[in-house]
Design a protein around this motif. Structure first.
Motif, short mmCIF file in Angstrom:
data_model
loop_
_atom_site.label_atom_id
_atom_site.label_comp_id
_atom_site.label_asym_id
_atom_site.label_seq_id
_atom_site.Cartn_x
_atom_site.Cartn_y
_atom_site.Cartn_z
N TYR A 50 0.84 -1.21 0.00
CA TYR A 50 0.00 0.00 0.00
C TYR A 50 0.87 1.26 0.00
O TYR A 50 0.64 2.18 -0.79
N VAL A 51 1.86 1.29 0.91
CA VAL A 51 2.71 2.48 1.03
C VAL A 51 3.48 2.72 -0.28
O VAL A 51 3.55 3.85 -0.79
N ASN A 52 4.01 1.63 -0.84
CA ASN A 52 4.75 1.77 -2.11
C ASN A 52 3.86 2.32 -3.21
O ASN A 52 4.25 3.24 -3.94
N SER A 53 2.65 1.76 -3.32
CA SER A 53 1.73 2.21 -4.38
C SER A 53 1.38 3.68 -4.17
O SER A 53 1.40 4.47 -5.12
N PHE A 54 1.07 4.02 -2.91
CA PHE A 54 0.69 5.40 -2.61
C PHE A 54 1.81 6.38 -2.98
O PHE A 54 1.57 7.39 -3.66
N LEU A 55 3.04 6.05 -2.57
CA LEU A 55 4.15 6.97 -2.84
C LEU A 55 4.49 7.03 -4.33
O LEU A 55 4.82 8.09 -4.86
N LYS A 56 4.38 5.89 -5.00
CA LYS A 56 4.70 5.88 -6.44
C LYS A 56 3.68 6.72 -7.22
O LYS A 56 4.06 7.52 -8.09
N ILE A 57 2.39 6.52 -6.89
CA ILE A 57 1.35 7.31 -7.59
C ILE A 57 1.51 8.79 -7.26
O ILE A 57 1.45 9.65 -8.15
N SER A 58 1.74 9.09 -5.98
CA SER A 58 1.88 10.51 -5.56
C SER A 58 3.05 11.19 -6.26
O SER A 58 2.92 12.31 -6.75
N THR A 59 4.20 10.50 -6.28
CA THR A 59 5.38 11.14 -6.89
C THR A 59 5.15 11.31 -8.40
O THR A 59 5.58 12.31 -8.98
N PHE A 60 4.45 10.35 -9.01
CA PHE A 60 4.20 10.45 -10.45
C PHE A 60 3.27 11.63 -10.75
O PHE A 60 3.51 12.41 -11.67
N LEU A 61 2.20 11.77 -9.92
CA LEU A 61 1.26 12.89 -10.12
C LEU A 61 1.97 14.22 -9.88
O LEU A 61 1.75 15.19 -10.62
N ALA A 62 2.80 14.26 -8.84
CA ALA A 62 3.56 15.49 -8.54
C ALA A 62 4.47 15.84 -9.72
O ALA A 62 4.60 17.01 -10.10
N LEU A 63 5.08 14.80 -10.30
CA LEU A 63 5.98 15.01 -11.45
C LEU A 63 5.21 15.61 -12.63
O LEU A 63 5.66 16.57 -13.27
N LEU A 64 4.01 15.05 -12.89
CA LEU A 64 3.18 15.56 -14.00
C LEU A 64 2.82 17.02 -13.76
O LEU A 64 2.89 17.85 -14.68
N TYR A 65 2.41 17.34 -12.52
CA TYR A 65 2.02 18.71 -12.19
C TYR A 65 3.22 19.66 -12.32
O TYR A 65 3.08 20.78 -12.82
N PHE A 66 4.38 19.19 -11.92
CA PHE A 66 5.61 19.99 -12.01
C PHE A 66 5.90 20.31 -13.49
O PHE A 66 6.20 21.46 -13.84
N VAL A 67 5.79 19.27 -14.35
CA VAL A 67 6.03 19.47 -15.79
C VAL A 67 5.04 20.50 -16.34
O VAL A 67 5.41 21.38 -17.13
N TYR A 68 3.78 20.40 -15.89
CA TYR A 68 2.73 21.33 -16.34
C TYR A 68 3.11 22.77 -15.97
O TYR A 68 3.01 23.68 -16.80
N ILE A 69 3.56 22.97 -14.72
CA ILE A 69 3.95 24.31 -14.27
C ILE A 69 5.11 24.84 -15.12
O ILE A 69 5.07 25.98 -15.61
N ILE A 70 6.12 24.00 -15.31
CA ILE A 70 7.30 24.43 -16.10
C ILE A 70 6.84 24.84 -17.50
O ILE A 70 7.23 25.89 -18.02
N PHE A 71 5.99 24.01 -18.10
CA PHE A 71 5.49 24.26 -19.45
C PHE A 71 4.74 25.59 -19.50
O PHE A 71 4.99 26.43 -20.36
N LYS A 72 3.81 25.79 -18.55
CA LYS A 72 2.97 27.00 -18.56
C LYS A 72 3.80 28.26 -18.33
O LYS A 72 3.60 29.27 -18.99
N VAL A 73 4.73 28.20 -17.38
CA VAL A 73 5.53 29.39 -17.06
C VAL A 73 6.52 29.71 -18.20
O VAL A 73 6.70 30.87 -18.56
N SER A 74 7.11 28.66 -18.78
CA SER A 74 8.08 28.88 -19.86
C SER A 74 7.43 29.52 -21.08
O SER A 74 8.06 30.32 -21.78
N PHE A 75 6.17 29.17 -21.33
CA PHE A 75 5.51 29.71 -22.52
C PHE A 75 4.69 30.98 -22.22
O PHE A 75 4.05 31.51 -23.12
N SER A 76 4.72 31.40 -20.96
CA SER A 76 3.98 32.61 -20.60
C SER A 76 4.81 33.84 -20.98
O SER A 76 6.01 33.88 -20.74
#
Lengths: 220, 130
Positions: free
Chosen positions: A120-146
């Protein structure tokens, strides 16, 4: 004495040339410089000499500088940097806590976790870090093109390297060792990644708010 | 020409005797801004610098590089509210105290009074060993 539109445009160009045309600072810097020039002109100076004096006064604030808090490789005008450091300082503490706290909490935990809990802990952390990574990429993308520049977008740019924490976290097969004990180093690594994502989320929201405020101002 | 240089120096060179004052002043910047805003309904950046200069007869000067980060921090902390108005050919940002800011001003001023009292005790000749 009030400055003409052309004279104000000349001052705006001066601000832009000095790379301080950040949305959250520009209006105030422009008003401050114009007010100062008008004050000097009321004392008998010509526009040219008043502008020269004001430029002399502001040159030290517009000088390029960098800070150890944001990384010495990122430089900008002193006036922008001062604000950025003031805004960022508390997040520096968050980074330190996110690295130290898991170590303090889990150092003395000698419990052997069941396979179910580990899964459970492994799945939770893996999903969380992956979602955080996607959100981070989104922020970088949006700010870079702003096109809009704010002090917050400058702070964000200094934090982009934090994405590597989340990227590396994707390669952790388990946050536990073979004996079922927590791998504190991996937990610290991912926590630092979450802290960076939270910091970027905070400044991204502030960046968007400043853009919205600026749009409102333009309607005046 | 000499007259022009003299006038320029008058506006650019700060007397060395002010250096110590400026350092003491730095830590009190937020309290000074809050106090000024408590006395005036709303103020803008340049007005604040001029007011401090006027009240201290030029002894203390708020540098532009320190003023705006301090104002923005107070705004972010919810102590100040911002109002933008068109003045002549440009926009102007006015700052005023929020309800929380008014309460915090009283706290900060009380802290400052306490600090001044302590300093007075320390530097008062009556308490000196001499």
């Amino acid at each position: 004495m009030e400055l003409t539109k052309n004279q104000i445009q000349e001052i705006e160009n001066y601000i832009e040339v000095n790379n301080v045309d950040y949305l959250d600072l520009k209006i105030e810097l422009l008003d401050h410089i114009v007010s100062d020039i008008e004050y000097k002109m009321n004392k008998g100076f010509s526009f040219e000499s008043a502008l020269q004096l004001t430029k002399q006064k502001w040159s030290k604030h517009f000088r390029s500088s960098s800070s150890i808090f944001l990384g010495l490789q990122f430089s900008t005008s002193k006036v922008v940097l001062k604000k950025a450091v003031k805004e960022f300082r508390s997040f520096y503490v968050l980074y330190i806590i996110s690295c130290i706290l898991p170590f303090v909490i889990f150092r003395n935990v000698l419990v052997d976790f069941t396979e179910n809990t580990i899964s459970y802990v492994n799945s939770f952390l893996k999903i969380s870090t992956f979602l955080a990574l996607l959100y981070f990429v989104y922020i970088i993308f949006k700010v870079s093109f702003s096109k809009e520049k704010t002090t917050y977008s400058f702070i964000l740019k200094t934090q982009y390297l934090g994405i590597s924490l989340l990227f590396v976290s994707q390669f952790f097969t388990s946050y536990f060792d073979n004996l079922g004990k927590i791998n504190i180093a991996f937990i610290c690594f991912s926590c630092a990644g979450f802290a960076t994502t939270y910091t970027c989320h905070h400044f991204y929201k502030k960046h968007l708010l400043e853009i919205a405020k600026n749009k409102k101002r333009l309607c005046l | 020409m000499t007259a022009v240089i003299a006038r320029i120096n008058k506006y650019t060179i700060k007397p060395q005797k002010n250096m110590g004052n400026q350092k003491l002043f730095k830590g009190s910047l937020q309290t000074i801004i809050l106090k000024l805003l408590a006395q005036n309904d709303k103020m803008y950046g340049y007005e604040i610098t001029q007011k401090v200069k006027e009240l201290t007869k030029g002894e203390l000067k708020i540098t532009e590089g320190a003023l705006y980060p301090a104002l923005h921090k107070l705004e972010a902390d919810g102590l100040l509210d911002v109002e933008v108005a068109k003045v002549g050919n440009r926009l102007r940002k006015y700052y005023k105290l929020t309800e929380h800011g008014t309460k915090e001003t009283a706290n900060k001023l009380a802290e400052m009074q306490e600090f001044l009292k302590t300093m007075q005790h320390l530097v008062n000749p009556k308490f000196s060993l001499e």
